[in-house]
Design a protein around this motif. Sequence first.
Motif, PDB file in Angstrom:
ATOM      1  N   HIS A 135       0.716  -1.282  -0.012  1.00  0.00           N
ATOM      2  CA  HIS A 135      -0.008  -0.057  -0.054  1.00  0.00           C
ATOM      3  C   HIS A 135       0.684   1.289   0.018  1.00  0.00           C
ATOM      4  CE1 HIS A 135      -3.585  -2.044   0.515  1.00  0.00           C
ATOM      5  NE2 HIS A 135      -3.147  -2.921   1.181  1.00  0.00           N
ATOM      6  N   GLN A 136       2.151   1.151  -0.373  1.00  0.00           N
ATOM      7  CA  GLN A 136       3.088   2.288  -0.464  1.00  0.00           C
ATOM      8  C   GLN A 136       2.911   3.234   0.955  1.00  0.00           C
ATOM      9  OE1 GLN A 136       0.903   3.243  -4.425  1.00  0.00           O
ATOM     10  NE2 GLN A 136       2.964   3.901  -4.947  1.00  0.00           N
ATOM     11  N   ILE A 137       3.157   2.495   1.815  1.00  0.00           N
ATOM     12  CA  ILE A 137       3.355   3.198   3.221  1.00  0.00           C
ATOM     13  C   ILE A 137       4.783   3.288   3.574  1.00  0.00           C
ATOM     14  CG2 ILE A 137       2.589   3.227   5.697  1.00  0.00           C
ATOM     15  CD1 ILE A 137      -0.008   2.175   4.955  1.00  0.00           C
ATOM     16  N   PRO A 138       5.324   4.286   3.677  1.00  0.00           N
ATOM     17  CA  PRO A 138       6.899   4.357   3.593  1.00  0.00           C
ATOM     18  C   PRO A 138       7.496   3.889   5.131  1.00  0.00           C
ATOM     19  CG  PRO A 138       6.174   6.698   3.455  1.00  0.00           C
ATOM     20  CD  PRO A 138       4.934   5.322   3.218  1.00  0.00           C
ATOM     21  N   TRP A 139       6.550   4.280   6.023  1.00  0.00           N
ATOM     22  CA  TRP A 139       6.859   4.356   7.444  1.00  0.00           C
ATOM     23  C   TRP A 139       6.244   2.995   8.425  1.00  0.00           C
ATOM     24  CZ3 TRP A 139      10.784   7.460   9.534  1.00  0.00           C
ATOM     25  CH2 TRP A 139      11.072   8.493   8.621  1.00  0.00           C
ATOM     26  N   ILE A 140       6.605   2.973   9.255  1.00  0.00           N
ATOM     27  CA  ILE A 140       5.923   1.882  10.300  1.00  0.00           C
ATOM     28  C   ILE A 140       6.508   2.184  11.865  1.00  0.00           C
ATOM     29  CG2 ILE A 140       7.585  -0.001  10.067  1.00  0.00           C
ATOM     30  CD1 ILE A 140       5.170  -1.933  10.333  1.00  0.00           C
ATOM     31  N   SER A 141       5.382   1.931  12.554  1.00  0.00           N
ATOM     32  CA  SER A 141       5.779   2.104  14.038  1.00  0.00           C
ATOM     33  C   SER A 141       5.545   0.981  14.632  1.00  0.00           C
ATOM     34  CB  SER A 141       4.850   3.370  14.816  1.00  0.00           C
ATOM     35  OG  SER A 141       5.079   3.198  16.201  1.00  0.00           O
ATOM     36  N   VAL A 142       6.731   0.194  15.348  1.00  0.00           N
ATOM     37  CA  VAL A 142       6.607  -1.130  15.755  1.00  0.00           C
ATOM     38  C   VAL A 142       6.253  -1.355  17.267  1.00  0.00           C
ATOM     39  CG1 VAL A 142       8.133  -3.228  15.884  1.00  0.00           C
ATOM     40  CG2 VAL A 142       8.322  -1.543  14.049  1.00  0.00           C
ATOM     41  N   TRP A 143       5.484  -2.161  17.433  1.00  0.00           N
ATOM     42  CA  TRP A 143       5.275  -2.481  18.797  1.00  0.00           C
ATOM     43  C   TRP A 143       5.985  -3.575  19.651  1.00  0.00           C
ATOM     44  CZ3 TRP A 143       1.025  -0.752  22.376  1.00  0.00           C
ATOM     45  CH2 TRP A 143       0.491   0.297  22.224  1.00  0.00           C
ATOM     46  N   ARG A 144       6.301  -3.636  20.759  1.00  0.00           N
ATOM     47  CA  ARG A 144       7.353  -4.466  21.313  1.00  0.00           C
ATOM     48  C   ARG A 144       6.915  -5.946  21.514  1.00  0.00           C
ATOM     49  NH1 ARG A 144       9.831  -2.814  26.453  1.00  0.00           N
ATOM     50  NH2 ARG A 144      11.507  -4.009  26.044  1.00  0.00           N
ATOM     51  N   HIS A 145       5.563  -5.965  21.646  1.00  0.00           N
ATOM     52  CA  HIS A 145       4.859  -7.234  21.740  1.00  0.00           C
ATOM     53  C   HIS A 145       4.927  -8.086  20.364  1.00  0.00           C
ATOM     54  CE1 HIS A 145       1.220  -4.956  20.383  1.00  0.00           C
ATOM     55  NE2 HIS A 145       0.773  -6.217  20.142  1.00  0.00           N
ATOM     56  N   LYS A 146       5.101  -7.269  19.442  1.00  0.00           N
ATOM     57  CA  LYS A 146       5.098  -7.914  17.903  1.00  0.00           C
ATOM     58  C   LYS A 146       6.616  -8.194  17.800  1.00  0.00           C
ATOM     59  CE  LYS A 146       0.671  -7.257  16.586  1.00  0.00           C
ATOM     60  NZ  LYS A 146      -0.189  -8.562  16.344  1.00  0.00           N
ATOM     61  N   ILE A 147       7.510  -7.442  18.198  1.00  0.00           N
ATOM     62  CA  ILE A 147       8.868  -7.794  18.257  1.00  0.00           C
ATOM     63  C   ILE A 147       9.119  -8.905  18.753  1.00  0.00           C
ATOM     64  CG2 ILE A 147      11.384  -7.128  18.452  1.00  0.00           C
ATOM     65  CD1 ILE A 147      10.284  -4.187  18.604  1.00  0.00           C
ATOM     66  N   GLU A 148       8.408  -9.219  19.944  1.00  0.00           N
ATOM     67  CA  GLU A 148       8.849 -10.440  20.829  1.00  0.00           C
ATOM     68  C   GLU A 148       8.409 -11.689  20.121  1.00  0.00           C
ATOM     69  OE1 GLU A 148       7.769 -11.457  25.405  1.00  0.00           O
ATOM     70  OE2 GLU A 148       7.367  -9.507  24.799  1.00  0.00           O
ATOM     71  N   GLU A 149       7.395 -11.685  19.471  1.00  0.00           N
ATOM     72  CA  GLU A 149       6.962 -12.743  18.461  1.00  0.00           C
ATOM     73  C   GLU A 149       7.880 -13.693  17.848  1.00  0.00           C
ATOM     74  OE1 GLU A 149       2.153 -11.475  18.367  1.00  0.00           O
ATOM     75  OE2 GLU A 149       3.426 -11.742  16.557  1.00  0.00           O
ATOM     76  N   ILE A 150       8.777 -12.774  16.900  1.00  0.00           N
ATOM     77  CA  ILE A 150       9.690 -13.190  15.977  1.00  0.00           C
ATOM     78  C   ILE A 150      11.126 -12.920  16.701  1.00  0.00           C
ATOM     79  CG2 ILE A 150       7.981 -13.533  14.247  1.00  0.00           C
ATOM     80  CD1 ILE A 150       9.615 -11.001  12.986  1.00  0.00           C
ATOM     81  N   GLY A 151      11.499 -12.136  17.414  1.00  0.00           N
ATOM     82  CA  GLY A 151      12.689 -11.764  17.808  1.00  0.00           C
ATOM     83  C   GLY A 151      13.192 -10.486  17.192  1.00  0.00           C
ATOM     84  N   LEU A 152      14.109  -9.634  17.875  1.00  0.00           N
ATOM     85  CA  LEU A 152      14.492  -8.464  17.388  1.00  0.00           C
ATOM     86  C   LEU A 152      15.047  -8.587  15.878  1.00  0.00           C
ATOM     87  CD1 LEU A 152      15.028  -5.458  17.862  1.00  0.00           C
ATOM     88  CD2 LEU A 152      16.768  -5.730  19.225  1.00  0.00           C
ATOM     89  N   LYS A 153      16.277  -9.596  16.001  1.00  0.00           N
ATOM     90  CA  LYS A 153      16.871  -9.860  14.664  1.00  0.00           C
ATOM     91  C   LYS A 153      16.105  -9.822  13.327  1.00  0.00           C
ATOM     92  CE  LYS A 153      21.565 -11.616  15.296  1.00  0.00           C
ATOM     93  NZ  LYS A 153      22.359 -12.828  15.376  1.00  0.00           N
ATOM     94  N   GLN A 154      15.241 -10.732  13.494  1.00  0.00           N
ATOM     95  CA  GLN A 154      14.177 -11.159  12.317  1.00  0.00           C
ATOM     96  C   GLN A 154      13.443  -9.849  12.101  1.00  0.00           C
ATOM     97  OE1 GLN A 154      14.221 -13.272  10.126  1.00  0.00           O
ATOM     98  NE2 GLN A 154      12.221 -13.628   9.467  1.00  0.00           N
ATOM     99  N   SER A 155      13.133  -9.095  13.119  1.00  0.00           N
ATOM    100  CA  SER A 155      12.087  -7.838  12.910  1.00  0.00           C
ATOM    101  C   SER A 155      12.880  -7.029  12.140  1.00  0.00           C
ATOM    102  CB  SER A 155      11.906  -7.378  14.203  1.00  0.00           C
ATOM    103  OG  SER A 155      11.036  -8.489  15.021  1.00  0.00           O
ATOM    104  N   LYS A 156      14.185  -6.720  12.588  1.00  0.00           N
ATOM    105  CA  LYS A 156      15.021  -5.916  11.693  1.00  0.00           C
ATOM    106  C   LYS A 156      15.222  -6.340  10.185  1.00  0.00           C
ATOM    107  CE  LYS A 156      19.638  -3.809  12.095  1.00  0.00           C
ATOM    108  NZ  LYS A 156      20.924  -3.568  12.641  1.00  0.00           N
ATOM    109  N   ARG A 157      15.367  -7.492  10.097  1.00  0.00           N
ATOM    110  CA  ARG A 157      15.709  -7.938   8.694  1.00  0.00           C
ATOM    111  C   ARG A 157      14.604  -7.513   7.705  1.00  0.00           C
ATOM    112  NH1 ARG A 157      18.841 -12.475   9.390  1.00  0.00           N
ATOM    113  NH2 ARG A 157      16.852 -13.684  10.081  1.00  0.00           N
ATOM    114  N   LEU A 158      13.410  -8.116   8.298  1.00  0.00           N
ATOM    115  CA  LEU A 158      12.023  -7.873   7.608  1.00  0.00           C
ATOM    116  C   LEU A 158      11.793  -6.249   7.046  1.00  0.00           C
ATOM    117  CD1 LEU A 158       9.665 -10.173   9.461  1.00  0.00           C
ATOM    118  CD2 LEU A 158      10.259 -10.629   7.285  1.00  0.00           C
ATOM    119  N   ILE A 159      12.091  -5.697   8.158  1.00  0.00           N
ATOM    120  CA  ILE A 159      11.972  -4.019   7.817  1.00  0.00           C
ATOM    121  C   ILE A 159      12.737  -3.481   6.964  1.00  0.00           C
ATOM    122  CG2 ILE A 159      11.821  -1.802   9.086  1.00  0.00           C
ATOM    123  CD1 ILE A 159      10.670  -3.423  11.482  1.00  0.00           C
ATOM    124  N   GLN A 160      13.993  -4.001   7.181  1.00  0.00           N
ATOM    125  CA  GLN A 160      15.279  -3.368   6.217  1.00  0.00           C
ATOM    126  C   GLN A 160      15.033  -3.882   4.939  1.00  0.00           C
ATOM    127  OE1 GLN A 160      18.958  -4.098   8.044  1.00  0.00           O
ATOM    128  NE2 GLN A 160      18.937  -2.162   9.077  1.00  0.00           N
TER     129      GLN A 160
END
Lengths: 273, 273
Positions: free
Chosen positions: A32-57
Amino acid sequence: MTDAQLMSRLSLNQITTEQWNIQEAVEGCVRHQIPWISVWRHKIEEIGLKQSKRLIQDAGLNVSSVCRGGMFPAATVKERAARIDDNKRAIEEAAELGTDTLVLVCGPSSDKDLNTARLQVAEGIDQLVPFAKDYGVKLAIEPLHPMFAADRSVINTMEQATTIAEKYHPSEVGIVVDVYHVWWDPNLYQEIERAKGRILGFHVSDWKVPMADMFKGRAMMGEGVIEINRMRKAVEEAGYHGPIEVEIINQALWDRNGDDVLQKVRQSFAKHV
Amino acid sequence: MTDAQLMSRLSLNQITTEQWNIQEAVEGCVRHQIPWISVWRHKIEEIGLKQSKRLIQDAGLNVSSVCRGGMFPAATVKERAARIDDNKRAIEEAAELGTDTLVLVCGPSSDKDLNTARLQVAEGIDQLVPFAKDYGVKLAIEPLHPMFAADRSVINTMEQATTIAEKYHPSEVGIVVDVYHVWWDPNLYQEIERAKGRILGFHVSDWKVPMADMFKGRAMMGEGVIEINRMRKAVEEAGYHGPIEVEIINQALWDRNGDDVLQKVRQSFAKHV
């Protein structure tokens, strides 16, 4: 500002699509061409920080903020120290995800004594500032609507938030202006002006009458009574030109298809923000 | 203050026993030794002003206030004039029932423009003052919780209410302090002090978590988080020693037997106010 410039500031606050995990939210933003995201910590926890970072980057998204630190007041010294530790983890996560903004929902009082709880918030922030600075992360105090004073935050006006923030350099502590929380404030525009140079985020949704649910009753922009566009211009006058998070906590939206939600978000954002 | 002195200030705000008409409420007050009553206009309308007055007088009750005037903002000059006329009727009713206090719930905005609505409130009060003075009735501005800013009142803080009131003599315009509406205010005690000599009423109930219903979710004193006793002492410091209205808008109470409600009101009042 052109339409394109405005749309380049659109950020999905992940709570708006609570039905999605990080991967789904990231892919949704791309579709949907949304360039920014604000991330919630309970969502980070589900998959871990590294994986979260990789997906976003990998998706090329920018992170507007991490939600959330705060929750400072507690009955004992030990509990309050534990909250500080947790906030340090949140700061590390924000830095790792490439955002300089940690949103603080400051927390309710542990008893009836609001004054003490408010002092505990100020003390908690004071303890965090040097740590956050080391990580290049700014602490963004978000005043919450007074109807959340008993169960979510004892910081309920921009006046309070800015008074705490002013003790620090603008690169250290600032405030978030969320239209849902502050639209009613008789001193709204004076307080936005007072916070000049210290506004670290601008969150949009709307206040619809009747309000079915205090917590999960936020409406899509344009469906309620808030002068969102006027407030957006006021925070720009006060020096804020960063991402604008759409943060709509609403059970009906969570029950819908996430793509339908994002389509509606884009339309409403373009028209009413 | 002795327990007896405190109990001599107890007033039943009639909305607490919405299931009762005036006659039932008056008889209930007599049975439960409640010396004051605050009368709502929709209840007066059911049996007429004369009959209402007779019932209250014959029972030897005192009227602490009439609820309510206000509702000033409206889209057209004509509508606003009609609201003023209605307020004049409310003033006449207050005077006839022997109270010097008309509570003002100032009303919501007719559109998104809060500033204009707030000016319309100030203008409406200004138009009423000479009329009210002729009847010996004071206009008591009640700030409502910010969560009611969209649908009930654009006057949401004591700061706003006192700023309007200060333009007049304390015998003309003052404020009502209702714990449910103002307990969260970071400037609570400063604003109570600032309103010294202008406090025309003190209303009690409680804020319980979770709040099931914004409008009909008020709790019995002692069941929530509000420091009621501390606030009572603060308004006394600020010169208010009049009746204390128990105003609990709560569907569960309305579904109960009125006598049970009044028994509980007396107990909670004695213990927590």
